[in-house]
Design a protein around this motif. Sequence first.
Motif: not given
Length: 208
Positions: A137-163
């Motif tokens: 998670t920290d690696e992906a979040r750092m990449f997002a921050e360095n590139n001015g992107l928003l970041f979330l982890e989701t699960s389309a299967l159980d709906s986590t963070n999709v909304e």
Amino acid sequence: MGNRNEEDYNFVFKVVLIGESGVGKTNLLSRFTRNEFSHDSRTTIGVEFSTRTVMLGTAAVKAQIWDTAGLERYRAITSAYYRGAVGALLVFDLTKHQTYAVVERWLKELYDHAEATIVVMLVGNKSDLSQAREVPTDEARMFAENNGLLFLETSALDSTNVELAFETVLKEIFAKVSKQRQNSTRTNALTLGSEPGPGEKRACCISL
């Protein structure tokens, strides 16, 4: 943020889903727009989009979510897919590092074809398979921050963070639109969405 009549809206925001084949883009789309998930991984070829109207404060926003629907495996996505997009979800499968390793290439392609002001969220999908995680998670979040992107982890299967993922992107777009509308009396429908007048309905003005 709730649903309302699909034809009753103030803005149309085009949001594109990009990323490698098999990362779950289509299921994120169906989970957000229809609250459905398909275990059938069969790929459909051709661009598809679905819509959902949501409330952001007092404004009704029609989200028009576009899915590459298998074209990404043939590198057949054209500039028309990106044209007019004001938001993008760049999706990778957090259980397959290879899908994360090519995120930078997807980001370059996006910026080559889309408006520089586009709102982009990096999405690590399949968080329900945390035991098979290959991307920290920290690696992906750092990449997002360095590139001015928003970041979330989701699960389309159980709906986590999709909304939350789509809602966050739409809110960010809306904030940009509102700020630009304050600074200008004219709105560019291609880059900001469209606001219909009394008795008028407008859909996105993009055609492939």
